[in-house]
Write an enzyme that holds these catalytic residues in place. Structure first.
Site, PDB file in Angstrom:
ATOM      1  CG  ASN A  57     -13.352   1.954  -4.414  1.00  0.00           C
ATOM      2  OD1 ASN A  57     -13.718   0.872  -3.986  1.00  0.00           O
ATOM      3  ND2 ASN A  57     -12.382   2.653  -3.839  1.00  0.00           N
ATOM      4  CE1 TYR A  99      -3.061 -10.189 -14.054  1.00  0.00           C
ATOM      5  CE2 TYR A  99      -3.029  -8.788 -12.103  1.00  0.00           C
ATOM      6  CZ  TYR A  99      -2.746  -8.979 -13.442  1.00  0.00           C
ATOM      7  OH  TYR A  99      -2.151  -7.979 -14.178  1.00  0.00           O
ATOM      8  CG  ASP A 136      -2.275   0.604   0.952  1.00  0.00           C
ATOM      9  OD1 ASP A 136      -2.314   1.838   0.810  1.00  0.00           O
ATOM     10  OD2 ASP A 136      -3.276  -0.120   0.875  1.00  0.00           O
ATOM     11  CB  SER A 188      -9.131   0.524  -0.107  1.00  0.00           C
ATOM     12  OG  SER A 188      -8.612   0.739  -1.391  1.00  0.00           O
ATOM     13  CG  ASP A 210       9.519   3.678   0.412  1.00  0.00           C
ATOM     14  OD1 ASP A 210       9.004   3.517  -0.714  1.00  0.00           O
ATOM     15  OD2 ASP A 210       9.574   4.790   0.979  1.00  0.00           O
ATOM     16  CG  ASP A 248      -5.458   1.662  18.500  1.00  0.00           C
ATOM     17  OD1 ASP A 248      -5.042   0.976  19.452  1.00  0.00           O
ATOM     18  OD2 ASP A 248      -6.649   1.646  18.113  1.00  0.00           O
TER      19      ASP A 248
END
Length: 587
Positions: free
Chosen positions: A269, A281, A144, A340, A163, A152
């Site tokens: 969406n 896929y 992501d 998502s 990254d 939290d």
């Protein structure tokens, strides 16, 4: 195969038979005992009994509350030994019942103060799943925008990520999307702060492939998929997508799947009749979004590529998790909506399933789909196999397994870890207690997972091994006890049930009655299985009696009685095998 099935059924019947023996632990915890005196017993007599109990046991029964006076319900502190002694005493004739004052407790609910806002967690029945597992030992890769260490997520475990946007190890979030998604998977839970996550004992692997603007390339995503597979990820969540088929990504997905990784992706969406890639896929579980009332969210894609649906939220109710404000980089609890948000619900449940022992990714997908709440009228495939149900998924995943963790918890909950249970009665009682514990657990496990054969076989098993044994302890004022004793006795015990004797009659405690039943009913497709079940049940009852209480009329209680019971147990089992030979399945 038939011998194996008969052996399994014998274990079930053995468990039924073991239930007959005194000393079987009650299925629950208690520290006090309930005495319900009959209403026709004078107050003076009740007081006399209370004084006698106080003098003998050093504890004084008391009314349960001010509302208990008319019902004569008294409570006294006590353990199983006191309970058994009271049941054997004269007091049993003056009470309606004497029973454990079991301790009940609320089902597990996390103490996170904003958990009440998470309608999504309630809608997937996650608390039932948490009774079995919280995902410990699993790693979920979140591909992501990265993950930032918000408060939290403080107690959530992390493993090394990467990254791919900036080619560095620290995969921090500069958008807020990835941290929100990660929270749904494994937000720190039961920490007295914020909200909860689905598989909150799982570890997160942050893989940043999307920039602060929320976009990224297929090549970075494909590399991150392989990175996750090579670095121990059990589940991959991709709350991202777009158009266009990529052989590079398909190759990466196939690679991860071959290494046992479950891959989940959002359907998209656009409200269009097909899921986006990578959800479409092969080897990827595509997830459409539900709103707070269980309908397809207006924005969610549907149709081809949708395998299951999960909460994604809408304007009437969003998905709340802690994330960051990308403008200030400060933590904030925010409500998002989208497929998502739906995808990480499924990723979290996939981690729970894998933690329960199902490891093959195709099997995990099957569990997810078979346990989902199906929607009958779904011609456009809004929901895939159905709506995600975490509790049903984990229950299906553990079906047929005997895990040490489950067995240990069962021992603890039933008081078997108390040393007094094992040493009370000395070494002579130890073996019967071991048999009782193992047999009754196997019975509970078998009934829970595999009691799918028909009424006829199970009726025979019960009749042969235990009868309706609970009825023997039932006392109805001014009514004769012998009918209850007969109904509460197994076939081998029927010969002396009317007299109330514990000595077995050799005519009933033998292969004779099962032979008669098999001869009478062998031609009937349903009653035949009652006869077969009774033969297996009698075999188990006789086997237990041969070891634990070989007392037979005319034969005594020595070696002759043991040999008689053991021989007839073998004959009964052989009879059941021969009678069932050639049949394809149990009724």
């Amino acid at each position: 195969m038939r011998k194996f099935l008969l052996a399994c059924l014998f274990i079930v019947a053995l468990g039924f038979a073991l239930f007959n023996f005194k000393g079987l632990a009650n299925q629950g915890e208690f520290q006090s005992i309930v005495l319900d005196f009959r209403e026709d017993i004078p107050a003076a007599q009740i007081n006399s009994e209370i004084n006698a109990i106080a003098q003998k046991y050093g504890v004084t029964p008391r009314l349960n509350s001010e509302f208990s006076k008319t019902d004569n319900i008294y409570i006294l502190e006590g353990n199983k030994q006191i309970l058994d002694n009271l049941k054997k005493s004269q007091l049993s004739k003056e009470t309606e019942y004497i029973e454990p004052n079991y301790v009940y407790s609320a089902f597990y609910t996390p103490n996170d103060p904003d958990y009440t806002k998470q309608w999504n967690m309630h809608s997937i029945n996650v608390e039932t799943a948490w009774d079995e597992t919280k995902g410990s030992g699993m790693t979920v890769a979140v591909i992501d925008t990265g993950i930032s260490p918000v408060p939290d997520l403080e107690t959530t475990k992390f493993v090394r990520g990467y990254d791919f946007v900036n080619d560095q190890i620290d995969a921090l979030d500069d958008n807020g999307h990835g941290t929100h998604v990660a929270g749904t998977v494994a937000q720190s839970t039961n920490n007295g702060y914020g909200v909860t996550g689905v598989a909150y004992e799982a570890s997160l692997m942050p893989l940043k492939v999307l920039s602060g603007s929320g976009s990224g390339t297929v090549s970075d995503i494909a590399e991150s998929i392989k990175f996750a597979a090579d670095n121990g990820a059990d589940v991959i969540n991709m709350s991202l997508g777009g158009g266009g088929v990529s052989e590079l990504m398909q190759e990466a997905i196939n690679y991860a799947h071959s290494k046992g990784v479950v891959i989940i992706a959002a359907a998209g969406n656009s409200g269009q009749n097909s899921a986006s890639y990578p959800a479409r896929y092969p080897h990827v579980i595509g997830v459409s979004a539900l709103d707070s009332v269980g309908e397809k969210a207006p924005y969610s894609n549907y149709g081809a590529g949708v395998d299951i649906s999960a909460p994604g939220g809408s304007e009437s109710g969003k998905i709340v998790q802690e994330t960051i404000n990308p403008k200030t980089n400060e933590s904030v609890f925010a409500g998002f909506q989208g497929t998502s948000m739906a995808s990480p619900h499924v990723a979290g449940v996939a981690a729970l399933i894998k933690a329960s022992g199902v490891t093959n990714p195709d099997d995990i997908e099957t569990v997810l789909q078979q346990s989902s709440r199906s929607v009958e009228d779904d011609p456009l495939n809004h929901f895939g196999a159905g709506q995600l149900d975490a509790g049903a998924a984990v229950k299906l995943a553990i079906k047929g397994q005997i895990s040490f963790r489950d067995f240990f918890r069962w021992l603890q909950n039933n008081g078997y870890l108390n040393l007094k249970f094992w040493f009370d009665g000395g070494a002579v009682a130890l073996l019967p207690k071991v048999l009782m514990v193992v047999g009754s657990y196997l019975l509970a496990w078998f009934l829970r997972n595999y009691l799918s054969f028909g009424w006829s076989l199970s009726t025979g098993l019960v009749a042969g091994s235990s009868g309706l044994f609970l009825l023997r302890g039932l006392y109805i004022f001014d009514l004769p006890q012998w009918p209850l004793r007969v109904m509460g006795s197994s076939i081998p015990e029927l010969g002396t049930a009317i007299q109330g004797s514990s000595i077995l009659n050799p005519i009933f405690a033998s292969v004779l009655i099962p032979v008669v039943l098999v001869v009478l009913f062998l031609g009937n497709p349903h009653w035949k299985w009652v006869a077969i079940g009774s033969a297996i049940g009698v075999a188990s009852c006789l086997a237990v009696s041969a070891v634990m209480s070989p007392s037979i009329l005319w034969l005594g209680s020595g070696m002759v009685a043991r040999l008689f019971l053991a021989t007839n147990a073998l004959l009964c089992f052989g009879l059941a095998y021969l009678a069932s030979k050639g049949e394809g399945k149990f009724a």
